[in-house]
Design a protein around this motif. Structure first.
Motif, short mmCIF file in Angstrom:
data_model
loop_
_atom_site.label_atom_id
_atom_site.label_comp_id
_atom_site.label_asym_id
_atom_site.label_seq_id
_atom_site.Cartn_x
_atom_site.Cartn_y
_atom_site.Cartn_z
N CYS A 216 0.85 -1.18 0.00
CA CYS A 216 0.00 0.00 0.00
C CYS A 216 0.89 1.24 0.00
O CYS A 216 0.90 2.05 0.93
N GLY A 217 1.67 1.36 -1.07
CA GLY A 217 2.61 2.45 -1.18
C GLY A 217 3.81 2.01 -2.00
O GLY A 217 3.79 0.96 -2.65
N ALA B 139 -4.24 3.98 -1.71
CA ALA B 139 -4.80 3.78 -3.04
C ALA B 139 -3.95 2.85 -3.89
O ALA B 139 -4.45 2.23 -4.84
N ALA B 140 -2.68 2.71 -3.54
CA ALA B 140 -1.79 1.87 -4.33
C ALA B 140 -2.19 0.40 -4.27
O ALA B 140 -1.85 -0.38 -5.17
N CYS B 141 -2.90 0.01 -3.24
CA CYS B 141 -3.36 -1.38 -3.14
C CYS B 141 -4.88 -1.44 -3.11
O CYS B 141 -5.46 -2.42 -2.63
N SER B 142 -5.50 -0.39 -3.60
CA SER B 142 -6.97 -0.32 -3.67
C SER B 142 -7.61 -0.49 -2.31
O SER B 142 -8.71 -1.05 -2.18
N CYS C 21 -7.14 5.88 4.27
CA CYS C 21 -6.84 5.90 5.70
C CYS C 21 -5.74 6.91 5.93
O CYS C 21 -4.72 6.89 5.25
N THR C 22 -5.93 7.77 6.91
CA THR C 22 -4.89 8.71 7.31
C THR C 22 -4.19 8.16 8.54
O THR C 22 -4.80 7.99 9.60
N ARG D 290 -3.65 -7.45 7.69
CA ARG D 290 -3.01 -7.05 6.46
C ARG D 290 -3.88 -6.05 5.73
O ARG D 290 -5.09 -6.20 5.64
N MET D 291 -3.27 -5.04 5.21
CA MET D 291 -4.01 -4.02 4.48
C MET D 291 -3.72 -4.19 2.98
O MET D 291 -2.55 -4.19 2.59
N PRO D 292 -4.73 -4.32 2.13
CA PRO D 292 -6.15 -4.28 2.49
C PRO D 292 -6.60 -5.62 3.03
O PRO D 292 -5.92 -6.61 2.90
#
Length: 229
Positions: free
Chosen positions: A27-28, A53-56, A60-61, A227-229
């Protein structure tokens, strides 16, 4: 000469094994730099630019992206696992599938937190910069002093540790790197790549082992990571 050939052949086989399986999706963006130094090891700098957004993933901040790192060091001649200290020896993963054994959370002696570079008072050492959505998380490492015929590999994992974030305690990516030490202390250039799926299993096993040992050793347990997402 025999030792060098053995090291080369086994290292090639191990490298092939580390490449097996689908790559994970961070995610990045990771940026790795590394080079051998003169004390049987390498200098490493790993940056991570967090971008859900890189991993759809859902937006989240996160105001604090830290690191957990696991390592496995092997004597290629004997197959034995090596450790920098007795604390790490005690938390080696054992009794699992062969590709999971020997891994451990990477922490120096006497530290209560499992997060890489985190001091006992909750601050972070100078070789770690925590990140956010707008600031890269940076991990610095200088593994040193490993004997001839050593294989050193690591999985570095950025994780959100912001209690106010919707992705708190979520793992945002997995990055793999390695080097070898040959005859006379000659160090290979590092190999690095986005980690594959079984590296996540090695990470999970290492965290489970840390948490199993933590209460008896007076250390802080990890939370339940996702794990995200």
């Amino acid at each position: 000469m025999t030792q060098r050939k053995s090291l080369t052949a086994l290292a090639a086989l191990a490298l092939l094994m580390t490449s097996c399986g689908p790559a994970t999706t961070p995610c990045g963006t990771f940026n790795f730099t590394g080079s051998p130094h003169t004390n049987r090891g390498i200098n490493v700098s790993l940056d991570f630019d967090f971008d859900p957004a890189a991993c759809s993933a859902p937006a989240c901040t996160c105001n604090t992206v830290a690191w957990v790192q696991i390592v496995r060091i092997i004597d290629i001649q004997t197959g034995n696992y090596l450790s920098p200290n007795s604390d790490q020896t005690n938390r080696l993963v054992t009794g699992q599938a062969a590709h999971l054994n020997g891994w451990a959370v990477d922490r120096i002696s006497g530290r209560d937190w499992g997060y890489y570079g985190r001091n006992n008072n909750g601050t972070f050492a100078s070789y770690v910069t925590t990140g956010s959505n707008s600031t890269d998380a940076v991990l610095g490492d200088t593994p040193s002093g490993w004997p001839d015929s050593s294989w050193f590999d690591a999985v570095s994992v950025p994780v959100c540790i912001d209690a106010a974030a919707g992705c708190n305690s979520e793992l945002t990516g997995f990055y793999y790197w390695l080097f070898t030490v040959g005859t006379g202390g000659t160090v290979s250039d590092p190999y690095d790549k986005i980690a594959v799926e079984w590296h996540r299993d090695a990470f999970d096993a290492s965290v489970t082992e840390w948490n199993a040992d933590a209460p008896g050793l007076g250390k802080n347990s990890f939370p339940a990571f996702a794990r995200m997402p």
